[in-house]
Write an enzyme that holds these catalytic residues in place. Sequence first.
Site, short mmCIF file in Angstrom:
data_model
loop_
_atom_site.label_atom_id
_atom_site.label_comp_id
_atom_site.label_asym_id
_atom_site.label_seq_id
_atom_site.Cartn_x
_atom_site.Cartn_y
_atom_site.Cartn_z
N ARG A 148 49.36 -0.66 -9.82
CA ARG A 148 49.39 -1.95 -9.13
C ARG A 148 50.81 -2.47 -8.96
O ARG A 148 51.10 -3.23 -8.03
CB ARG A 148 48.59 -3.01 -9.91
CG ARG A 148 47.08 -2.78 -9.94
CD ARG A 148 46.39 -4.04 -10.44
NE ARG A 148 45.02 -3.81 -10.87
CZ ARG A 148 43.96 -3.86 -10.07
NH1 ARG A 148 44.11 -4.09 -8.79
NH2 ARG A 148 42.75 -3.67 -10.55
N PHE A 164 43.08 7.22 0.16
CA PHE A 164 43.09 6.31 -0.98
C PHE A 164 44.52 5.89 -1.27
O PHE A 164 45.38 6.73 -1.54
CB PHE A 164 42.44 6.94 -2.21
CG PHE A 164 42.12 5.92 -3.25
CD1 PHE A 164 41.00 5.11 -3.12
CD2 PHE A 164 42.97 5.71 -4.33
CE1 PHE A 164 40.72 4.12 -4.06
CE2 PHE A 164 42.69 4.73 -5.27
CZ PHE A 164 41.57 3.94 -5.14
N ASP A 204 37.55 -2.25 3.08
CA ASP A 204 37.21 -0.83 3.02
C ASP A 204 35.77 -0.64 3.52
O ASP A 204 35.52 -0.75 4.72
CB ASP A 204 37.43 -0.36 1.57
CG ASP A 204 37.31 1.14 1.38
OD1 ASP A 204 37.83 1.89 2.22
OD2 ASP A 204 36.72 1.57 0.39
N ASP A 238 43.02 -7.72 -0.47
CA ASP A 238 43.98 -6.61 -0.40
C ASP A 238 43.58 -5.60 0.66
O ASP A 238 44.39 -5.18 1.47
CB ASP A 238 44.13 -5.94 -1.79
CG ASP A 238 42.81 -5.53 -2.42
OD1 ASP A 238 41.73 -5.82 -1.84
OD2 ASP A 238 42.84 -4.93 -3.50
P1 IMP Z 1 35.01 -2.50 -0.19
O1 IMP Z 1 34.02 -3.38 -0.88
O2 IMP Z 1 34.57 -1.08 -0.16
O3 IMP Z 1 35.42 -2.99 1.18
O4 IMP Z 1 36.32 -2.41 -1.07
C1 IMP Z 1 36.66 -3.42 -1.86
C2 IMP Z 1 37.63 -3.11 -2.92
O5 IMP Z 1 37.74 -1.72 -3.22
C3 IMP Z 1 39.01 -3.53 -2.55
O6 IMP Z 1 39.18 -4.91 -2.71
C4 IMP Z 1 39.83 -2.69 -3.49
O7 IMP Z 1 39.93 -3.33 -4.73
C5 IMP Z 1 39.05 -1.41 -3.62
N1 IMP Z 1 39.59 -0.36 -2.71
C6 IMP Z 1 39.10 0.07 -1.55
N2 IMP Z 1 39.87 1.04 -1.00
C7 IMP Z 1 40.90 1.21 -1.86
C8 IMP Z 1 42.07 2.06 -1.85
O8 IMP Z 1 42.35 2.86 -0.95
N3 IMP Z 1 42.87 1.94 -2.94
C9 IMP Z 1 42.64 1.08 -3.97
N4 IMP Z 1 41.59 0.26 -3.99
C10 IMP Z 1 40.72 0.33 -2.96
MG MG Z 2 40.06 -6.14 -4.26
#
Ligand code: IMP
Ligand code: MG
Length: 180
Positions: free
Chosen positions: A165, A152, A101, A98
């Site tokens: 969601r 966010f 980040d 999705d």
């Molecule tokens: P990462 O490991 O920080 O790259 O982020 C992984 C997970 O964090 C994503 O797969 C999302 O489930 C959640 N996430 C990161 N940023 C957002 C956001 O802006 N909204 C909602 N979920 C987020």
């Molecule tokens: Mg995710």
Amino acid sequence: MERDIEQILLTPEQIQNRIRELGEILTAEYADKDPVIVGVLKGVVVFYADMVRQIKAPCQMDFMWLSSYSGTDSTGSMIVRQDVTADIRGRHVLILEDIYDTGNSLTYTVEHLKKKEPASLKICTLLDKPERRKPGVTLQADYVGFTIPNAFVVGYGLDYNEKYRNLPFIGILKPEIYEK
Ligand code: IMP
Ligand code: MG
């Protein structure tokens, strides 16, 4: 629900148009490869369902479920709650995510799947938030739906504490919702 949204960032139409474009690219890339398309649960489910229907080639569907995230801050530690069920050794694997980040979960997912020795491993993420990347994360997504600013976002599969969601668009959550 919708009243908690500050701004709509991507409308359902914008999302579907981009998915159709990505679908043409991925159809050409995977036409003869019978890929295993691995969705990273749960945030990807809505994107996954739309994306696979635009990949007009034989493929196999599979899922992984990782956990690490609560609230708006990533903790950095990961567990595999559910692994892929397919034997991906020697197979072409496309990861669908999705959002890219900080990079914690994609880096973990890639390392985990690479150990299973797939023939190839590529990443398609609907959203990319490059400003949030942790220093030292060098992984690049091969296909990106939209690059978005550091805010966010929720909807179209993305949650805040398991809410939002099912919104059909992607929107920025009002700060007072998560500052409460
Ligand atoms: P990462 O490991 O920080 O790259 O982020 C992984 C997970 O964090 C994503 O797969 C999302 O489930 C959640 N996430 C990161 N940023 C957002 C956001 O802006 N909204 C909602 N979920 C987020
Ligand atoms: Mg995710």
